[in-house]
Design an enzyme around this catalytic site. Structure first.
Site, mmCIF file in Angstrom:
data_model
loop_
_atom_site.group_PDB
_atom_site.id
_atom_site.type_symbol
_atom_site.label_atom_id
_atom_site.label_comp_id
_atom_site.label_asym_id
_atom_site.label_seq_id
_atom_site.Cartn_x
_atom_site.Cartn_y
_atom_site.Cartn_z
ATOM 1 N N ARG A 1 0.577 -1.264 -0.122
ATOM 2 C CA ARG A 1 -0.103 0.199 0.021
ATOM 3 C C ARG A 1 0.942 1.418 0.057
ATOM 4 O O ARG A 1 2.112 1.216 -0.159
ATOM 5 C CB ARG A 1 -1.135 0.041 1.296
ATOM 6 C CG ARG A 1 -1.686 1.088 1.848
ATOM 7 C CD ARG A 1 -3.021 1.484 0.705
ATOM 8 N NE ARG A 1 -3.768 2.500 1.251
ATOM 9 C CZ ARG A 1 -4.196 3.251 0.490
ATOM 10 N NH1 ARG A 1 -4.240 3.223 -0.832
ATOM 11 N NH2 ARG A 1 -5.224 4.281 1.251
ATOM 12 N N HIS A 2 0.127 2.215 0.482
ATOM 13 C CA HIS A 2 0.871 3.688 0.388
ATOM 14 C C HIS A 2 1.924 3.610 1.140
ATOM 15 O O HIS A 2 2.939 4.271 0.748
ATOM 16 C CB HIS A 2 -0.448 4.736 0.739
ATOM 17 C CG HIS A 2 -0.054 6.240 0.773
ATOM 18 N ND1 HIS A 2 0.299 6.877 -0.319
ATOM 19 C CD2 HIS A 2 0.180 6.962 1.839
ATOM 20 C CE1 HIS A 2 0.382 8.091 0.064
ATOM 21 N NE2 HIS A 2 0.686 8.180 1.090
#
Length: 325
Positions: free
Chosen positions: A301-302
């Site tokens: 993810r981010h």
């Protein structure tokens, strides 16, 4: 019989010698471990910049190549704790908290202008005050617009870029920007209200865990610390100002891309592909302008360091040893 006694005595002396040698080796090993520990110890410091106390984490020997670690929203230098711990045996690492973030001062908006231009100017003065004038930089999220401002202002200082989901291209802005774009087009109580969920505990947790292979891989201290900071008086207003100012970063994309084409800094891409803010298309866009790219995509993810920090730090180590002498 006398010969047997002499042989036995020689055997005992040999055993004692081996034991002494073993103890000496153990002692030496203990010293090595302690030296290693001291080499990787993180220090937590502050430096005053134009009346604002900037908190920062620093580790490693200043004789080694420096990496400046520039954090994203809604985090702080805390997001780089694994990098600071694992790479300081080979590099000098310094990770500042921006004004209003982490443990730095949080001046009111009437005393400090919360724009990316101004934050970058503050970090530039911070680095100059620390005599950090030649460095690689690791950028993520907000770290990208701040880092590229530093790079275009002083291209001679940048030795390499490690990019973990730090965008510099229109095609790198994902679906999660829809509400922010509406806010840019018409800032009003209604469009501001639509963004307030970002500051909630669940909203912050989502930023860290959505798109990870397993939420259990992410330390909950991350979003809980951010929530505490985002719950301070005026924190929402200040960060809405930064959200609104983010549109000015897009206007600078051509300038940043021109810098990349002209100066060709060695570039390491370590990108979480499941990022709804900055999808993999943002990572691929760098290939248009930079020739020397070490390109790595992770199924996360981010905040890719949370789930793949060990892999990313080792990739950073090998990249830096190859590109920065």
């Amino acid at each position: 019989m006398k010969n047997l006694k002499l042989v036995f005595l020689a055997f005992v002396l040999l055993l004692l010698g081996c034991k002494e040698k073993t103890n000496t080796e153990a002692s030496q090993n203990t010293v090595t471990v302690k030296t290693k520990y001291h080499a990787t110890q993180i220090q937590y410091k502050t430096l005053e910049v134009n009346g604002i106390h900037i908190a920062y984490r620093e580790s490693g020997d200043r004789k080694n190549p420096t990496i400046v670690l520039l954090h994203g929203f809604p985090s702080s230098s805390h997001q780089y704790r694994k990098v600071l711990n694992q790479l300081s045996d080979d590099f000098h690492l310094i990770a500042p908290d921006y004004p209003g973030f982490g443990n730095s001062d949080f001046p009111s908006a009437d005393k400090y202008e919360y724009t990316f231009d101004n934050i970058a100017a503050t970090i530039n003065v911070f680095l100059e005050s620390k005599n950090v004038n030649s460095y690689a930089m690791m950028i993520q999220d907000y770290g990208a617009p701040i880092g590229f401002r530093l790079a275009t202002a002083h291209p001679e200082r940048i030795r390499a870029i490690i990019n973990q989901n730090g965008n510099a291209y229109e095609e790198g802005l994902g679906a999660a920007w829809k509400s922010v774009r509406e806010f840019w087009a018409n800032r009003s109580p209604e469009t501001e209200k639509a963004l307030l969920g970002v500051f909630s505990l669940e909203g912050l947790k989502w930023q860290y865990t959505h798109g990870t292979r397993s939420p259990e891989n992410v330390n909950p201290d991350t979003w809980n610390l951010d929530y505490m900071k985002m719950s301070r008086p005026n924190a929402h207003a200040v960060n809405l100002d930064l959200f609104y100012d983010y549109q000015n970063n897009l206007k600078l994309y051509p300038k940043w891309q021109s810098y990349l084409r002209e100066y060709q800094p060695p570039l390491l891409i370590v990108w979480g592909k499941n990022d709804e803010f900055f999808p993999e298309s943002g990572a691929m866009a760098f290939k248009k302008d930079v020739q020397n790219i070490d390109y790595n995509i992770y199924d996360t993810r981010h905040f890719a360091l949370e789930e793949d920090g060990d892999k990313i730090t080792e990739k950073t180590r090998s990249f830096m040893k190859k590109e920065v002498k």
